[in-house]
Design a protein around this motif. Structure first.
Motif, PDB file in Angstrom:
ATOM      1  N   ALA A 217       0.834  -1.210   0.000  1.00 47.02           N
ATOM      2  CA  ALA A 217       0.000   0.000   0.000  1.00 47.02           C
ATOM      3  C   ALA A 217       0.864   1.255   0.000  1.00 47.02           C
ATOM      4  N   ALA A 218       1.967   1.235   0.770  1.00 46.95           N
ATOM      5  CA  ALA A 218       2.877   2.384   0.814  1.00 46.95           C
ATOM      6  C   ALA A 218       3.565   2.582  -0.530  1.00 46.95           C
ATOM      7  N   ILE A 219       3.951   1.479  -1.165  1.00 43.21           N
ATOM      8  CA  ILE A 219       4.579   1.554  -2.487  1.00 43.21           C
ATOM      9  C   ILE A 219       3.621   2.190  -3.487  1.00 43.21           C
ATOM     10  N   LYS A 220       2.371   1.775  -3.439  1.00 39.65           N
ATOM     11  CA  LYS A 220       1.376   2.303  -4.381  1.00 39.65           C
ATOM     12  C   LYS A 220       1.125   3.788  -4.128  1.00 39.65           C
ATOM     13  N   GLN A 221       1.142   4.183  -2.860  1.00 44.68           N
ATOM     14  CA  GLN A 221       0.987   5.605  -2.544  1.00 44.68           C
ATOM     15  C   GLN A 221       2.122   6.421  -3.157  1.00 44.68           C
ATOM     16  N   ARG A 222       3.338   5.935  -3.013  1.00 48.35           N
ATOM     17  CA  ARG A 222       4.500   6.628  -3.571  1.00 48.35           C
ATOM     18  C   ARG A 222       4.430   6.698  -5.094  1.00 48.35           C
ATOM     19  N   ASP A 228       3.414   7.772 -11.479  1.00 54.17           N
ATOM     20  CA  ASP A 228       3.700   6.542 -12.227  1.00 54.17           C
ATOM     21  C   ASP A 228       2.547   5.550 -12.179  1.00 54.17           C
ATOM     22  N   LEU A 229       1.665   5.718 -11.211  1.00 58.67           N
ATOM     23  CA  LEU A 229       0.502   4.823 -11.057  1.00 58.67           C
ATOM     24  C   LEU A 229      -0.756   5.674 -11.016  1.00 58.67           C
ATOM     25  N   PRO A 230      -1.756   5.385 -11.876  1.00 61.61           N
ATOM     26  CA  PRO A 230      -3.003   6.152 -11.852  1.00 61.61           C
ATOM     27  C   PRO A 230      -3.666   6.094 -10.482  1.00 61.61           C
ATOM     28  N   ASP A 231      -4.285   7.183 -10.096  1.00 61.13           N
ATOM     29  CA  ASP A 231      -4.871   7.308  -8.761  1.00 61.13           C
ATOM     30  C   ASP A 231      -5.852   6.181  -8.445  1.00 61.13           C
ATOM     31  N   ALA A 242      -0.919  -3.640 -12.784  1.00 61.05           N
ATOM     32  CA  ALA A 242      -0.797  -2.185 -12.922  1.00 61.05           C
ATOM     33  C   ALA A 242       0.351  -1.658 -12.050  1.00 61.05           C
ATOM     34  N   THR A 243       0.502  -2.252 -10.866  1.00 60.83           N
ATOM     35  CA  THR A 243       1.586  -1.846  -9.966  1.00 60.83           C
ATOM     36  C   THR A 243       2.946  -2.221 -10.549  1.00 60.83           C
TER      37      THR A 243
END
Length: 523
Positions: A217-222, A228-231, A242-243
């Motif tokens: 979850a922290a990686i996706k937030q960053r 780099d990752l759609p909201d 996607a991640t």
């Protein structure tokens, strides 16, 4: 009391109070027009005034020069905009200049002071934009760049005459697209929200497809924060496709092999804060002001932290790129400018002092067979010394030369250019190192992947030499020197941040140069 006395006393008290009331209501005289009036400055020049400023006023008839309000306001606006160059407006007397410009009641002496301060601020800002606030020689022992000169008085006279001070100052900035991209990057980072509340990534093991948990979850937030990752893909804690795609994009932007797996280096890059990245942008803006103003029609550029050599023409067109291996942190590849003037086919290698002290001598002291294993000959003057006669207590009393061949550390070709660090470009006998992600592995010289392709470019104006001829020379086995009819400029540079078509790019500060430079810039 007689009526006449009473009237007299009343008048005595009345007139003084009327006078005081008149003085209190009296408004300051508006003398702002004096700023637009040529005034003599000779007596107003301070003792510590620079020779350049004195020369400017001497050429201007010893009169104030900033008599056009549009010019003054343009300078104030450009000073304020210096933040976009990573510079501090306070260094250019921003507060004092704004107070002077706001005055409506001002003396001639103050106008002269204001005019001199405007000139000094213009001169300082123009100089800093053109060649940097700091001098690289004062920061590093191994930076050798061609000096940049600027006639600020000529620029100032041009700006005041054309009433376009802002445009003249803008021309002082490096004209490379990368510099413009860095300014955009700084503005972009300033527009990002505070990221201090985003959790740091506690790395324990590589994270990959289908992993889950709080760290994901922290990686996706960053990844979401950096775009780099759609909201909408960053809401859960599953490491999905996607991640993985976003991780690859992030890795590419940070010079990390794009595996889609979060390893320790990727986690470290993800944990960089916005303010830390701003620091990188600011120091790279300063370095670009140190670098050549124009790379010319053709140039070979080595970006040391990116482990990459690029052939650039017309100051912007990238013709070719090569992986390179650069110096270790304790044997740094120097930042320099020179011109490639010679090729050496089947080169010998004269062992440099650092390699002798740290590598060759310690190994040979343990076992003198190390010399024969590396095919190294020992010389004292021009006379060859037998290994049995070598004095291990005085290893620095000899010259050590590795014979040419496939095992030679320089490989089969070497590119010479004049410099004070005894470095050059060359081939290598360890081509497998180019597969590594971290390539600060040499003793200071730069090793080039596919160097014969680079040689073809360097020789493209020489009709007598081509790849086939070079291969013949290599096969002969003898050391041969090829003087170039036309030299090729080479720049070894150091930048850890830039913007390109793929977005913001950051590289590891392999020599730990960024923080010290930032601290100096902010003093």
């Amino acid at each position: 009391m007689p009526k006449a006395v009473i009237i007299l006393l009343s008048l005595l008290f009345l007139f003084p109070s009327c006078k005081k009331a008149g003085e209190a209501n009296k408004k300051p005289v508006n003398t702002a027009y004096l700023k637009d009036t040529p005034l003599p400055v000779a007596s107003g020049l301070p003792e510590d005034c620079t020779a350049s400023v004195k020369e400017f006023y001497g050429a201007n008839g010893s009169k104030t020069a900033w008599t056009n309000s549009a010019c003054r306001k343009a300078l104030l606006a450009t000073i304020k905009d210096a933040e976009s160059d990573g510079l501090d407006p306070k260094d250019y007397n921003q507060d004092s200049l704004e107070k002077f410009e706001a005055l409506t009641s001002i003396t001639k002496e103050e106008c002269v002071q204001y005019d001199i301060l405007l000139t000094e601020s213009f001169t300082k800002l123009a100089t800093h934009l053109f060649k940097g606030k700091l001098k690289p020689r004062g920061m590093y022992r191994d930076w050798a760049l061609a000096p940049k000169t600027l006639n600020t008085n000529k620029l100032l006279a041009e700006g005041l005459e054309s009433h376009d001070v802002g445009e003249v100052l803008g021309r002082c900035r490096p004209k490379h697209p990368i510099y413009a991209g860095l300014r955009k990057s700084l503005k972009y980072l300033d527009g990002l929200p505070d990221d201090s509340a985003i959790d740091k990534i506690e790395f324990k093991k590589p994270l990959k497809l289908n992993d889950s948990g709080a760290v994901v979850a922290a990686i996706k937030q960053r990844l979401d924060y950096w775009g780099d990752l759609p909201d909408e893909k960053a809401k859960d804690s599953l490491y999905d496709h996607a991640t993985a795609k976003a991780v690859k994009k992030f890795q590419q932007r940070h010079g990390i092999y794009a595996t889609g797996i979060v390893d320790s280096r990727t986690a470290e890059a993800l944990n960089f804060t916005r303010d830390e990245r701003k620091t990188q942008i600011v120091v790279n803006l300063e370095r670009w002001r140190w670098f050549p103003y124009d790379f010319g029609k053709q140039a070979i550029i080595v970006n040391i932290p990116d482990y990459r050599l690029t052939i650039v023409e017309n100051n912007k067109d990238t013709l070719d790129t090569y992986k390179v291996i650069v110096g270790k942190p304790d044997r740094r590849s120097p930042v320099l400018y020179s011109s490639i003037n010679q090729l050496v086919i089947n080169p010998t290698w004269t062992i440099p002092p650092t390699y002798l002290t740290k590598d060759l001598a310690p190994a040979a002291i343990k076992d003198t067979a190390h010399f024969s294993h590396l095919n190294i000959k020992i010389f004292r003057g021009k006379k060859e010394v037998r290994v049995a006669e070598w004095d291990s207590l005085k290893p620095d009393h000899y010259v050590y030369v590795q014979s040419p061949g496939s095992y030679n550390s320089l490989g089969r070709i070497k590119f010479n250019f004049r410099n004070g660090y005894y470095v050059y470009l060359h081939d290598t006998n360890h081509r497998e190192y180019f597969k590594k992600n971290y390539r600060a592995l040499s003793s200071g010289c730069v090793r080039v992947e596919d160097p014969f392709r680079l040689a073809e470019y360097v020789l493209h104006d020489d009709k007598d030499l081509n790849r086939e001829k070079l291969d013949e020379m290599v096969a002969q086995g003898d050391t041969q020197y090829v003087g170039l009819k036309k030299t090729t400029p080479i720049h070894q540079l150091y930048w850890t941040a830039w913007m390109d078509r793929d977005g913001l790019q950051f590289r590891n500060d392999i020599y730990n140069l960024d923080k010290a430079l930032y601290d100096k810039l902010r003093k």
